[in-house]
Enzyme design. Structure first.
Site, PDB file in Angstrom:
ATOM      1  N   ARG A 256      -5.876  40.644  -4.324  1.00 21.82           N
ATOM      2  CA  ARG A 256      -6.504  41.881  -4.963  1.00 21.82           C
ATOM      3  C   ARG A 256      -8.243  41.269  -5.167  1.00 21.82           C
ATOM      4  NH1 ARG A 256      -0.965  43.106  -4.469  1.00 21.82           N
ATOM      5  NH2 ARG A 256      -1.731  40.876  -5.779  1.00 21.82           N
ATOM      6  N   THR A 257      -7.730  40.909  -6.181  1.00 25.06           N
ATOM      7  CA  THR A 257      -9.570  40.334  -6.623  1.00 25.06           C
ATOM      8  C   THR A 257     -10.463  39.912  -5.871  1.00 25.06           C
ATOM      9  OG1 THR A 257      -8.123  39.372  -8.652  1.00 25.06           O
ATOM     10  CG2 THR A 257     -10.185  38.824  -8.616  1.00 25.06           C
TER      11      THR A 257
ATOM     12  N   ARG B 216     -12.499  31.051  -9.450  1.00 21.73           N
ATOM     13  CA  ARG B 216     -10.871  31.162  -9.535  1.00 21.73           C
ATOM     14  C   ARG B 216     -10.381  29.941  -9.822  1.00 21.73           C
ATOM     15  NH1 ARG B 216      -5.843  35.797  -8.242  1.00 21.73           N
ATOM     16  NH2 ARG B 216      -7.001  36.887  -9.683  1.00 21.73           N
TER      17      ARG B 216
ATOM     18  N   LYS C  19      -9.211  16.141  -2.868  1.00 17.94           N
ATOM     19  CA  LYS C  19      -9.840  14.875  -2.544  1.00 17.94           C
ATOM     20  C   LYS C  19     -10.331  14.402  -4.324  1.00 17.94           C
ATOM     21  CE  LYS C  19     -11.333  15.793   1.948  1.00 17.94           C
ATOM     22  NZ  LYS C  19     -12.727  15.392   2.533  1.00 17.94           N
TER      23      LYS C  19
ATOM     24  N   HIS D 234      -8.763  37.136 -17.432  1.00 20.44           N
ATOM     25  CA  HIS D 234      -9.995  37.567 -16.443  1.00 20.44           C
ATOM     26  C   HIS D 234     -10.509  38.804 -16.181  1.00 20.44           C
ATOM     27  CE1 HIS D 234      -9.391  38.894 -11.803  1.00 20.44           C
ATOM     28  NE2 HIS D 234      -7.874  38.982 -12.080  1.00 20.44           N
TER      29      HIS D 234
END
Ligand code: NCD
Length: 340
Positions: free
Chosen positions: A85-86, A138, A116, A166
């Protein structure tokens, strides 16, 4: 700069995008519009006077199938953790406003140079050189959004930083509550589930703390209680809060139950939803105890903590209104931060 309330960190230098080669010079003469890092940045006045009305306008734009207000604006969505959703709603919000997503990752932890061993700050510096107007980030580690914002020229929107926060989820959550009840003052809410590691409840508590006469019931297993930083904040802001391990005790009295899932990827062991040590499930029994004018929320994804039978209850808003609010609020944020 659009709005004093939405600026944090320092005066930084935004990118000039129609660059003719002088853009690096121009950075030095312009202030960065601001970052969205943590919910406590945002005042009640800003929510009520800026965010909610703009989100409401965005709903009409959605109904008209979009606008071109952000034509030419560019967004990067960089996600080190899974999201449906975000990420979808940020990208669709940008598209609705005529802007573009110039780069987007499904799972940067596997598919970017982080795999890496690259430091997130190097990643952010490099992404900036592609001239985004905003980076939606995120990450797995609390504090990453702030670290990224300290060096990023483009505004950083925190789309979840590990067990941290959030904030845009909390904004869509308060917008959903406001739309349902016409107010946030005086609301009584039960936050249930993994309160120790869930970041949505943390940001939501910060935003609710800006309102008057709010009561929060924290319903969690003993080992997953809300962390002290939030409880201290609630005390400082005179928010009444109570802790319990039994949803049945509070279901009849609250306006909102905000359910969350066990954060397994952050080390939370699955806990029984119904046992002698607690009652955390939302099932028809709990729904049956709730007030007629109440709502059931969840940031999703849902595991077993809300039984599917509850989905058809008209008070359940997690698959409907909360999703619509997510699009409207993220459009509003993009419009407010990147628009003219
Ligand atoms: C939440 C998240 O990522 O913190 N989901 C979301 O963004 N809607 C909740 C969760 O993952 O449990």
């Amino acid at each position: 700069m659009k709005n004093n309330n939405v600026r944090v960190v320092t005066d930084r230098i935004p990118l000039q995008h129609d660059g003719d080669g002088s853009d690096l010079f121009n950075y030095l003469h312009m202030a960065k519009p601001g970052d969205i890092i943590e919910a406590q940045q945002f005042s009640r006045q800003w929510q009520e006077n800026e965010l909610f009305p703009t989100a409401q306008k965005m709903e009409t734009i959605v109904a008209k199938r979009g606008s071109m207000d952000l034509a030419g604006k560019k967004m990067i969505t960089f996600f080190y953790e899974p999201s449906t959703r975000t990420r979808a709603s940020f990208e669709i919000a940008m598209d609705m406003l005529g802007g573009r997503v110039i780069f987007s990752t499904e799972n940067a932890a596997d598919f970017s140079s982080l795999a890496k061993g690259e430091d997130i700050r190097d990643t952010i510096l490099v992404l900036n050189r592609y001239r985004p107007d905003v980076i939606v980030l995120r990450s797995k580690t609390e504090g990453d959004a702030k670290r990224a914002a300290e060096i990023s020229l483009a505004p950083i929107f925190n789309a979840g930083d590990g067990v941290g926060q959030h904030p845009t989820q909390a904004m869509l959550d308060v917008y959903t509550i406001k739309k349902k009840f016409g107010r946030i003052d005086g609301i009584s809410i039960a936050m249930a589930g993994d309160l120790a590691k869930g970041r949505t409840v943390r940001s939501l508590a910060y935003l609710l703390g800006k309102y008057s006469d709010v009561t929060i019931h924290l319903v969690s297993p003993e080992e997953l209680k809300m962390r002290d930083d939030i409880k201290d904040y609630l005390r400082r802001h005179n928010v009444f809060f109570y802790e319990t391990n039994d949803l049945r005790q509070v279901a009849p009295f609250v306006d909102v139950i905000y359910q969350t899932r066990p954060q397994k990827e952050r080390g939370t062991e699955a806990y029984p939803l119904i046992s002698d040590s607690g009652y955390f499930a939302i099932n028809p029994q709990i729904a049956g105890m709730m007030k007629q004018h109440s709502i059931i929320m969840h940031p999703l994804p849902r595991n077993e903590e809300i039984e599917r039978e509850v989905d058809k209850d008209q008070r359940a808003v997690y698959l409907t209104d909360q999703i619509d609010s997510g699009l409207a609020v993220r459009m509003a944020l993009l419009q407010m931060y990147l628009g003219k």
